[in-house]
Scaffold this motif. Structure first.
Motif, PDB file in Angstrom:
ATOM      1  N   PRO A  42       0.812  -1.331  -0.146  1.00 56.77           N
ATOM      2  CA  PRO A  42      -0.145  -0.137  -0.023  1.00 56.77           C
ATOM      3  C   PRO A  42       0.864   1.273  -0.060  1.00 56.77           C
ATOM      4  O   PRO A  42       0.650   2.133  -0.747  1.00 56.77           O
ATOM      5  N   VAL A  43       1.817   1.557   0.848  1.00 52.87           N
ATOM      6  CA  VAL A  43       2.670   2.702   0.902  1.00 52.87           C
ATOM      7  C   VAL A  43       3.374   2.894  -0.244  1.00 52.87           C
ATOM      8  O   VAL A  43       3.364   4.046  -0.816  1.00 52.87           O
ATOM      9  N   ALA A  44       3.933   1.767  -1.184  1.00 58.42           N
ATOM     10  CA  ALA A  44       4.705   2.043  -2.137  1.00 58.42           C
ATOM     11  C   ALA A  44       3.866   2.365  -3.131  1.00 58.42           C
ATOM     12  O   ALA A  44       4.105   3.277  -4.008  1.00 58.42           O
ATOM     13  N   TYR A  45       2.459   1.762  -3.391  1.00 62.52           N
ATOM     14  CA  TYR A  45       1.461   2.079  -4.333  1.00 62.52           C
ATOM     15  C   TYR A  45       1.360   3.763  -4.027  1.00 62.52           C
ATOM     16  O   TYR A  45       1.260   4.498  -5.158  1.00 62.52           O
ATOM     17  N   ALA A  46       0.866   3.960  -3.136  1.00 72.54           N
ATOM     18  CA  ALA A  46       0.295   5.245  -2.685  1.00 72.54           C
ATOM     19  C   ALA A  46       1.476   6.198  -3.180  1.00 72.54           C
ATOM     20  O   ALA A  46       1.221   7.480  -3.665  1.00 72.54           O
ATOM     21  N   LYS A  47       2.752   6.201  -2.981  1.00 73.86           N
ATOM     22  CA  LYS A  47       3.723   6.986  -3.244  1.00 73.86           C
ATOM     23  C   LYS A  47       3.911   7.154  -4.789  1.00 73.86           C
ATOM     24  O   LYS A  47       3.957   8.176  -5.185  1.00 73.86           O
ATOM     25  N   ALA A  48       3.750   6.241  -5.447  1.00 73.27           N
ATOM     26  CA  ALA A  48       3.784   6.160  -6.813  1.00 73.27           C
ATOM     27  C   ALA A  48       2.529   6.918  -7.400  1.00 73.27           C
ATOM     28  O   ALA A  48       2.551   7.777  -8.227  1.00 73.27           O
ATOM     29  N   ALA A  49       1.277   6.839  -6.835  1.00 75.79           N
ATOM     30  CA  ALA A  49       0.211   7.536  -7.322  1.00 75.79           C
ATOM     31  C   ALA A  49       0.141   8.894  -7.010  1.00 75.79           C
ATOM     32  O   ALA A  49      -0.312   9.755  -7.724  1.00 75.79           O
ATOM     33  N   ALA A  50       1.049   9.312  -5.700  1.00 76.02           N
ATOM     34  CA  ALA A  50       1.014  10.839  -5.300  1.00 76.02           C
ATOM     35  C   ALA A  50       2.043  11.222  -6.572  1.00 76.02           C
ATOM     36  O   ALA A  50       1.593  12.409  -6.935  1.00 76.02           O
ATOM     37  N   GLN A  51       2.933  10.835  -6.764  1.00 75.37           N
ATOM     38  CA  GLN A  51       3.855  11.135  -7.756  1.00 75.37           C
ATOM     39  C   GLN A  51       3.326  11.593  -9.235  1.00 75.37           C
ATOM     40  O   GLN A  51       3.361  12.513  -9.845  1.00 75.37           O
ATOM     41  N   MET A  52       2.404  10.624  -9.532  1.00 74.31           N
ATOM     42  CA  MET A  52       1.563  10.400 -10.567  1.00 74.31           C
ATOM     43  C   MET A  52       0.681  11.903 -10.651  1.00 74.31           C
ATOM     44  O   MET A  52       0.499  12.642 -11.666  1.00 74.31           O
ATOM     45  N   LEU A  53       0.045  12.083  -9.522  1.00 73.42           N
ATOM     46  CA  LEU A  53      -1.066  13.043  -9.603  1.00 73.42           C
ATOM     47  C   LEU A  53      -0.291  14.549  -9.409  1.00 73.42           C
ATOM     48  O   LEU A  53      -0.936  15.496  -9.965  1.00 73.42           O
ATOM     49  N   TRP A  54       0.905  14.513  -9.013  1.00 74.54           N
ATOM     50  CA  TRP A  54       1.574  15.796  -8.882  1.00 74.54           C
ATOM     51  C   TRP A  54       2.323  16.016 -10.275  1.00 74.54           C
ATOM     52  O   TRP A  54       3.131  16.975 -10.452  1.00 74.54           O
ATOM     53  N   SER A  55       2.296  15.210 -11.020  1.00 69.25           N
ATOM     54  CA  SER A  55       3.057  15.146 -12.547  1.00 69.25           C
ATOM     55  C   SER A  55       2.010  15.434 -13.625  1.00 69.25           C
ATOM     56  O   SER A  55       1.118  14.724 -13.521  1.00 69.25           O
ATOM     57  N   TYR A  56       2.474  16.266 -14.642  1.00 67.92           N
ATOM     58  CA  TYR A  56       1.711  16.411 -15.937  1.00 67.92           C
ATOM     59  C   TYR A  56       2.380  17.122 -16.854  1.00 67.92           C
ATOM     60  O   TYR A  56       3.453  17.950 -16.623  1.00 67.92           O
ATOM     61  N   ASP A  57       2.040  17.122 -18.247  1.00 69.76           N
ATOM     62  CA  ASP A  57       2.681  17.971 -19.141  1.00 69.76           C
ATOM     63  C   ASP A  57       1.615  18.341 -20.163  1.00 69.76           C
ATOM     64  O   ASP A  57       1.173  17.434 -20.933  1.00 69.76           O
ATOM     65  N   THR A  58       1.336  19.583 -20.054  1.00 68.58           N
ATOM     66  CA  THR A  58       0.543  20.031 -21.103  1.00 68.58           C
ATOM     67  C   THR A  58       0.799  20.480 -22.435  1.00 68.58           C
ATOM     68  O   THR A  58       0.133  20.362 -23.398  1.00 68.58           O
ATOM     69  N   ARG A  59       2.073  19.977 -22.754  1.00 69.96           N
ATOM     70  CA  ARG A  59       2.740  20.109 -23.845  1.00 69.96           C
ATOM     71  C   ARG A  59       2.488  19.115 -24.831  1.00 69.96           C
ATOM     72  O   ARG A  59       2.271  19.017 -26.154  1.00 69.96           O
ATOM     73  N   ASN A  60       2.168  17.735 -24.325  1.00 66.52           N
ATOM     74  CA  ASN A  60       1.971  16.579 -24.867  1.00 66.52           C
ATOM     75  C   ASN A  60       0.650  15.769 -24.644  1.00 66.52           C
ATOM     76  O   ASN A  60       0.536  14.790 -24.959  1.00 66.52           O
TER      77      ASN A  60
END
Length: 229
Positions: free
Chosen positions: A88-106
């Protein structure tokens, strides 16, 4: 004054809808008393935590809390594929990183939502898609972010079970065995950049509900409206 184009606010105001809270609490017995306690603490004290308004030109609207789950994305946007792990903790950390990352250029807004949805549990009794999709700016703001070529990367410093959740597990370890919903708080940093060299970094924190059934990869169930330690 440095311009900022925040995507995911450090304070989460969308909240878990009452119907989802009832469904979760009704389904997982004692372990979800921890979730109920966490939600009560977050919603009870959340009124004083309001996201800072972006300085950049932006729409003040927000996505509808009833926004339908998107169709699967057919492109290769900036959202990473879900982490295939049962911790759970490892997955949550990956999910948080996903939520905080984005790129409107592509990545279009629709593609962002579709790829984020692949992280969600497919068990409707526990999936609160509105709390996740509510983190994505409305179409007008996303378009203006794209005009500025705004993008963000994130790093995670740590993740842990909040104390109320750990206490509930200690009180009744077997109670989790129906829903297998875990509450995890993650801390990290988001680095935001846009064209002409603009940018900045901000500390981030989020409390997530993740589902990790035995012999299955974890999935994301919900984002809490406030952070609980």
């Amino acid at each position: 004054m440095r311009k900022r184009f925040p995507f995911v606010s450090p304070s989460y105001g969308a909240g878990w809808p009452a119907s989802k809270r009832i469904a979760i609490v009704a389904s997982a017995v004692a372990v979800l008393l921890a979730i109920a306690g966490v939600v009560a603490m977050m919603t009870g004290g959340g009124n004083g935590h309001r996201a800072a308004a972006p300085v950049a030109p932006a729409s003040t609207g927000s996505p509808s809390s009833s926004e339908a789950a998107p169709e699967p994305s057919s492109g290769s946007g900036s959202v990473p594929k879900p982490l295939q792990i049962a911790e759970p903790v490892a997955y949550a950390k990956a999910a948080a990183q996903m939520l905080w990352s984005y790129d409107t250029r592509n990545t279009s807004r629709d593609q962002q939502l579709a790829d984020m949805h692949t992280w969600m549990t497919d068990e409707s009794a526990y999936a609160d898609w509105a709390s996740v999709s509510g983190q994505v700016p409305d179409p007008v703001l996303w378009s203006r972010m794209a005009d500025q070529e705004q993008h963000a990367t994130a790093s995670v410093t740590e993740g842990h079970f909040p104390s109320a959740f750990k206490q509930a597990l200690a009180d009744d370890p077997s109670a989790i065995t129906k829903a297998y919903i875990y509450v995890v708080t993650v801390n990290g940093k988001q680095q935001i950049a846009w064209k002409k060299g603009g940018g900045g970094a901000e500390e981030r924190a989020v409390t997530l509900a993740v589902q990790c059934r035995p012999n299955h990869d974890c999935t994301l169930a919900a984002i809490a409206p406030s952070v609980t330690q």
